[in-house]
Design a protein around this motif. Structure first.
Motif, PDB file in Angstrom:
ATOM      1  N   VAL A  52       0.888  -1.142  -0.157  1.00 37.69           N
ATOM      2  CA  VAL A  52      -0.208  -0.137  -0.027  1.00 37.69           C
ATOM      3  C   VAL A  52       0.764   1.043   0.147  1.00 37.69           C
ATOM      4  O   VAL A  52       1.681   1.435   1.063  1.00 37.69           O
ATOM      5  N   VAL A  53       0.955   2.076  -1.255  1.00 40.62           N
ATOM      6  CA  VAL A  53       1.573   3.211  -1.402  1.00 40.62           C
ATOM      7  C   VAL A  53       0.981   4.627  -1.035  1.00 40.62           C
ATOM      8  O   VAL A  53      -0.283   4.712  -1.491  1.00 40.62           O
ATOM      9  N   PHE A  54       1.592   5.471  -0.265  1.00 43.62           N
ATOM     10  CA  PHE A  54       1.042   6.806  -0.150  1.00 43.62           C
ATOM     11  C   PHE A  54       1.810   7.597  -0.813  1.00 43.62           C
ATOM     12  O   PHE A  54       3.025   7.770  -0.826  1.00 43.62           O
ATOM     13  N   THR A  55       1.413   8.417  -1.628  1.00 49.51           N
ATOM     14  CA  THR A  55       2.226   9.751  -2.223  1.00 49.51           C
ATOM     15  C   THR A  55       1.279  10.887  -2.233  1.00 49.51           C
ATOM     16  O   THR A  55       0.171  11.004  -1.576  1.00 49.51           O
ATOM     17  N   GLY A  56       2.128  12.175  -2.422  1.00 51.48           N
ATOM     18  CA  GLY A  56       1.473  13.423  -2.465  1.00 51.48           C
ATOM     19  C   GLY A  56       2.530  14.397  -2.389  1.00 51.48           C
ATOM     20  O   GLY A  56       3.728  13.978  -1.893  1.00 51.48           O
ATOM     21  N   PRO A  57       2.286  15.702  -2.662  1.00 46.94           N
ATOM     22  CA  PRO A  57       3.056  16.708  -2.482  1.00 46.94           C
ATOM     23  C   PRO A  57       3.632  16.906  -1.077  1.00 46.94           C
ATOM     24  O   PRO A  57       3.312  16.372  -0.319  1.00 46.94           O
ATOM     25  N   SER A  58       4.921  17.479  -1.131  1.00 49.34           N
ATOM     26  CA  SER A  58       5.388  17.626   0.229  1.00 49.34           C
ATOM     27  C   SER A  58       4.428  18.497   1.300  1.00 49.34           C
ATOM     28  O   SER A  58       3.925  19.334   0.613  1.00 49.34           O
ATOM     29  N   GLY A  59       4.343  17.882   2.384  1.00 49.46           N
ATOM     30  CA  GLY A  59       3.635  18.909   3.214  1.00 49.46           C
ATOM     31  C   GLY A  59       2.008  18.671   3.237  1.00 49.46           C
ATOM     32  O   GLY A  59       1.245  19.370   3.710  1.00 49.46           O
ATOM     33  N   SER A  60       1.703  17.514   2.342  1.00 45.88           N
ATOM     34  CA  SER A  60       0.375  17.338   2.084  1.00 45.88           C
ATOM     35  C   SER A  60      -0.351  16.608   3.545  1.00 45.88           C
ATOM     36  O   SER A  60      -1.274  16.514   3.627  1.00 45.88           O
ATOM     37  N   GLY A  61       0.619  15.812   4.162  1.00 46.93           N
ATOM     38  CA  GLY A  61      -0.144  15.209   5.549  1.00 46.93           C
ATOM     39  C   GLY A  61       0.488  13.543   5.347  1.00 46.93           C
ATOM     40  O   GLY A  61      -0.308  12.692   6.266  1.00 46.93           O
ATOM     41  N   LYS A  62       1.470  13.048   4.450  1.00 45.78           N
ATOM     42  CA  LYS A  62       1.590  11.646   4.397  1.00 45.78           C
ATOM     43  C   LYS A  62       2.016  11.142   5.756  1.00 45.78           C
ATOM     44  O   LYS A  62       1.718  10.246   6.307  1.00 45.78           O
ATOM     45  N   SER A  63       3.059  12.004   6.359  1.00 50.83           N
ATOM     46  CA  SER A  63       3.522  11.613   7.661  1.00 50.83           C
ATOM     47  C   SER A  63       2.741  11.494   8.663  1.00 50.83           C
ATOM     48  O   SER A  63       2.634  10.777   9.648  1.00 50.83           O
ATOM     49  N   ILE A  64       1.793  12.307   8.732  1.00 52.44           N
ATOM     50  CA  ILE A  64       0.724  12.728   9.547  1.00 52.44           C
ATOM     51  C   ILE A  64      -0.091  11.519   9.659  1.00 52.44           C
ATOM     52  O   ILE A  64      -0.636  10.698  10.655  1.00 52.44           O
ATOM     53  N   LEU A  65      -0.633  10.956   8.337  1.00 49.09           N
ATOM     54  CA  LEU A  65      -1.335   9.743   8.375  1.00 49.09           C
ATOM     55  C   LEU A  65      -0.751   8.623   8.794  1.00 49.09           C
ATOM     56  O   LEU A  65      -1.286   7.786   9.489  1.00 49.09           O
ATOM     57  N   MET A  66       0.443   8.388   8.311  1.00 47.47           N
ATOM     58  CA  MET A  66       1.374   7.504   8.873  1.00 47.47           C
ATOM     59  C   MET A  66       1.426   7.399  10.360  1.00 47.47           C
ATOM     60  O   MET A  66       1.170   6.185  10.915  1.00 47.47           O
ATOM     61  N   GLU A  67       1.677   8.447  11.129  1.00 47.26           N
ATOM     62  CA  GLU A  67       1.759   8.521  12.568  1.00 47.26           C
ATOM     63  C   GLU A  67       0.567   8.286  13.222  1.00 47.26           C
ATOM     64  O   GLU A  67       0.433   7.541  14.083  1.00 47.26           O
ATOM     65  N   SER A  68      -0.632   8.483  12.325  1.00 50.85           N
ATOM     66  CA  SER A  68      -1.912   8.356  13.074  1.00 50.85           C
ATOM     67  C   SER A  68      -2.398   6.918  12.957  1.00 50.85           C
ATOM     68  O   SER A  68      -3.143   6.418  13.891  1.00 50.85           O
ATOM     69  N   VAL A  69      -2.081   6.196  11.795  1.00 49.28           N
ATOM     70  CA  VAL A  69      -2.301   4.867  11.894  1.00 49.28           C
ATOM     71  C   VAL A  69      -1.475   4.103  12.980  1.00 49.28           C
ATOM     72  O   VAL A  69      -2.261   3.024  13.700  1.00 49.28           O
ATOM     73  N   LEU A  70      -0.214   4.525  13.032  1.00 52.81           N
ATOM     74  CA  LEU A  70       0.495   4.046  14.142  1.00 52.81           C
ATOM     75  C   LEU A  70      -0.026   4.113  15.688  1.00 52.81           C
ATOM     76  O   LEU A  70      -0.243   3.251  16.521  1.00 52.81           O
ATOM     77  N   ALA A  71      -0.576   5.475  15.841  1.00 55.72           N
ATOM     78  CA  ALA A  71      -1.269   5.869  17.006  1.00 55.72           C
ATOM     79  C   ALA A  71      -2.445   5.038  17.269  1.00 55.72           C
ATOM     80  O   ALA A  71      -2.851   4.938  18.523  1.00 55.72           O
ATOM     81  N   SER A  72      -3.247   4.521  16.308  1.00 55.38           N
ATOM     82  CA  SER A  72      -4.457   3.843  16.586  1.00 55.38           C
ATOM     83  C   SER A  72      -4.218   2.425  17.088  1.00 55.38           C
ATOM     84  O   SER A  72      -5.094   1.934  17.820  1.00 55.38           O
ATOM     85  N   VAL A  73      -3.021   1.868  17.193  1.00 57.55           N
ATOM     86  CA  VAL A  73      -2.781   0.815  17.815  1.00 57.55           C
ATOM     87  C   VAL A  73      -1.424   0.776  18.816  1.00 57.55           C
ATOM     88  O   VAL A  73      -1.320  -0.095  19.177  1.00 57.55           O
ATOM     89  N   GLY A  74      -1.494   1.979  19.089  1.00 58.72           N
ATOM     90  CA  GLY A  74      -0.563   2.327  20.691  1.00 58.72           C
ATOM     91  C   GLY A  74       0.974   2.395  20.046  1.00 58.72           C
ATOM     92  O   GLY A  74       1.535   2.427  20.795  1.00 58.72           O
ATOM     93  N   GLY A  75       1.140   2.571  18.807  1.00 62.59           N
ATOM     94  CA  GLY A  75       2.646   2.682  18.504  1.00 62.59           C
ATOM     95  C   GLY A  75       3.188   3.878  18.819  1.00 62.59           C
ATOM     96  O   GLY A  75       4.612   4.007  18.976  1.00 62.59           O
ATOM     97  N   THR A  76       2.306   4.971  18.814  1.00 58.44           N
ATOM     98  CA  THR A  76       3.105   6.474  19.244  1.00 58.44           C
ATOM     99  C   THR A  76       1.915   7.112  19.636  1.00 58.44           C
ATOM    100  O   THR A  76       0.754   6.693  19.574  1.00 58.44           O
TER     101      THR A  76
END
Length: 511
Positions: free
Chosen positions: A25-49
């Motif tokens: 599963v690939v996430f792309t988009g312009p810089s600053g679009s929120g890709k890392s925010i999305l990845m971080e929130s997926v981790l947060a949903s399972v207690g990873g961060t």
């Protein structure tokens, strides 16, 4: 796998809902679009961060160990993080700590952006090496099981022998102490209930004189007994009830006098001394029952100390036999592994070459016995210790190890999360990483952020993260939309025909 993810009110995201397939599963988009925010929130949903999202929720197909965490499995298990005034974590609507949720998720999800050395631990490396040996028809699986059983018994016997040897060093003191404690209780020789009986005697002695004086005075009532009987007779009233009462009173007084007279021979000082001795035991041990139980315990210990030589001899014989058995089994394991090690290193380096990495060296050394044998494996990259290589090299080496492991996997390995694994790589290097990830995607669900067309084109599912004004949004792309997005990655916002052509060729090559 993670089937669905929902996010609400986190930084630039107002709301997002994504449904995932298995594979890459690939996430792309312009810089600053929120890709890392999305990845971080997926981790947060399972207690990873930790994050400040109002809601982040993942629906997963992972099977929860009900006995370990006390949460029942549903058809789809839901991991949820809520943040209002404080963060709260739930699995299937049952509240738990973030640490507990992370422990459950860590069995199925790994975040490869961190320098996690677990893939290079002996347990994991030997699982890969031994799986390769077993695939060639060798009976190493049964050998490993037999070694593990024998080693466990060997280790237990070794520990027991050490305890005895440590006890033996101080056995004289222990025997003297046990004998001293036994003698101290035996000298008093208490019996259960004796202290209560003596306290009752002490009480009786203290009131004997006063009670006897009272009884003597009260005996005067019997001098008037006949008068009462005569009065009752004159009244034509049966006197039997009075006679019974007076007889009962005589019995009470006689019994009391007899009891107190029996105390004449009691030595008050001896009673007090005995009470004091029993009180000393009670102060030290809690009660007479506990003192006697402690005495029995010390007698058993003393017996054990006296039999320790016999026990030690038996354990030494058992240890000697197990030492031979462990040595033979460990050497058999070492032999199998030594023969396979060169091939293992060669295939690892084939992956590393494709990943544009220097060659790795795998060395096997003898060490103290563990449940995996007498061997340890050490990996270095071009003679550089793993602790000193760059994060990029470290993660690509981990990918190579995972790829080797996946060759013999017969089930889904869980979820891998990678940030920009192909950042700062050339086109060829990016393609090599993409090919390894594509192979791993047969056994793992992989989430990856990419800025390179090669890896993006390999995705089984492609999400675009973009901004609508200041709000981040997500969109799952179809084939034509993927062509446009890969072309944008290649040529920038001003998409050229050549970029679109190249993007289409990359995607069609992966069909």
């Amino acid at each position: 796998m993670i089937e669905r993810f929902y996010l609400k009110d986190y930084l630039s995201f107002k709301e997002a809902e994504l449904n995932f397939t298995n594979g890459l599963v690939v996430f792309t988009g312009p810089s600053g679009s929120g890709k890392s925010i999305l990845m971080e929130s997926v981790l947060a949903s399972v207690g990873g961060t930790a994050c400040d999202a109002a809601v982040c929720e993942s629906s997963v197909t992972w099977e929860i160990d009900e006995d370990e965490c006390g949460i029942e499995n549903d058809d789809i298990n839901v991991f949820k993080h809520l943040k209002k005034e404080k963060s709260r974590y739930f699995i299937n609507n049952q509240s738990l700590s973030r640490k507990s949720m992370s422990a459950v998720a860590s069995q199925y999800l790994r975040h490869l952006s961190l320098k996690d050395f677990s893939d290079f631990e002996n347990k994991n490396l030997f699982e890969i090496l031994d799986a390769r040996i077993e695939a060639k028809g060798e009976e190493i699986h049964h050998l490993r099981e037999e070694f593990a059983r024998t080693y466990t018994e060997f280790h237990w016997t070794e520990q027991e022998l050490k305890v005895i040897e440590d006890e033996e060093k101080k056995i004289v003191e222990l025997k003297e102490f046990a004998a001293f404690e036994i003698q101290k209780i035996s000298d008093v020789n208490p019996s259960i209930g004796e202290d209560e009986e003596l306290l009752e005697i002490k009480k009786e002695l203290s009131r004997k004189e006063k009670v006897l004086e009272s009884i003597s005075a009260a005996n005067e009532i019997f001098n008037y007994e006949h008068l009462v009987s005569a009065a009752l007779e004159s009244l034509d009233v049966q006197s039997s009830f009075f006679d019974d009462a007076m007889n009962e009173l005589r019995a009470v007084f006689d019994g009391a006098e007899e009891r107190f007279n029996a105390l004449e021979d009691v030595n008050v000082e001896e009673v007090l001394d005995r009470i004091e001795a029993l009180g000393g035991l009670k102060r030290r041990y809690g009660s007479i029952e506990e003192a006697l139980a402690y005495k029995e315990q010390k007698m058993q210990e003393l017996q054990k100390y006296e039999n320790i030589e016999i026990e030690k001899h038996d354990l030494e014989e058992k240890y000697a036999k197990l030492s031979v058995a462990v040595k033979v089994l460990a050497e058999d394991l070492t032999q199998f592994r030594s023969e396979e090690l060169e091939s293992f290193e060669k295939e690892l380096n084939a992956y590393l070459k494709n990943l544009y990495l220097r060659e790795a060296k795998i060395e096997m050394h003898k060490s103290d016995y563990t449940k995996y044998g007498q061997d340890t494996l050490h990996i270095s990259l071009n003679a550089t210790a793993l602790e000193k290589i760059s994060t990029g090299e470290f993660n690509r080496l981990r990918l190579a190890i995972l790829a080797l492991k996946s060759e013999f996997m017969n089930k889904n390995g869980g979820v891998l999360m990678l940030d920009e694994i192909d950042a700062n790589l050339s086109g060829e290097e990016s393609m090599s990483v993409a090919r390894v990830l594509k192979q791993l995607a047969k056994h793992f669900q992989i989430f990856v952020i990419s800025h390179q067309p090669q890896l993006t084109s390999m995705g089984d599912q492609h999400f675009l993260i973009y901004k609508d004004g200041t709000i981040s949004k997500t969109k799952e792309l179809d084939f034509d939309e993927r062509v446009d997005e890969i072309a944008r990655i290649i040529s920038g916002d001003k998409i050229s025909d050549e970029a679109k052509k190249f993007a289409r060729e990359l995607l069609e090559a992966e069909k």
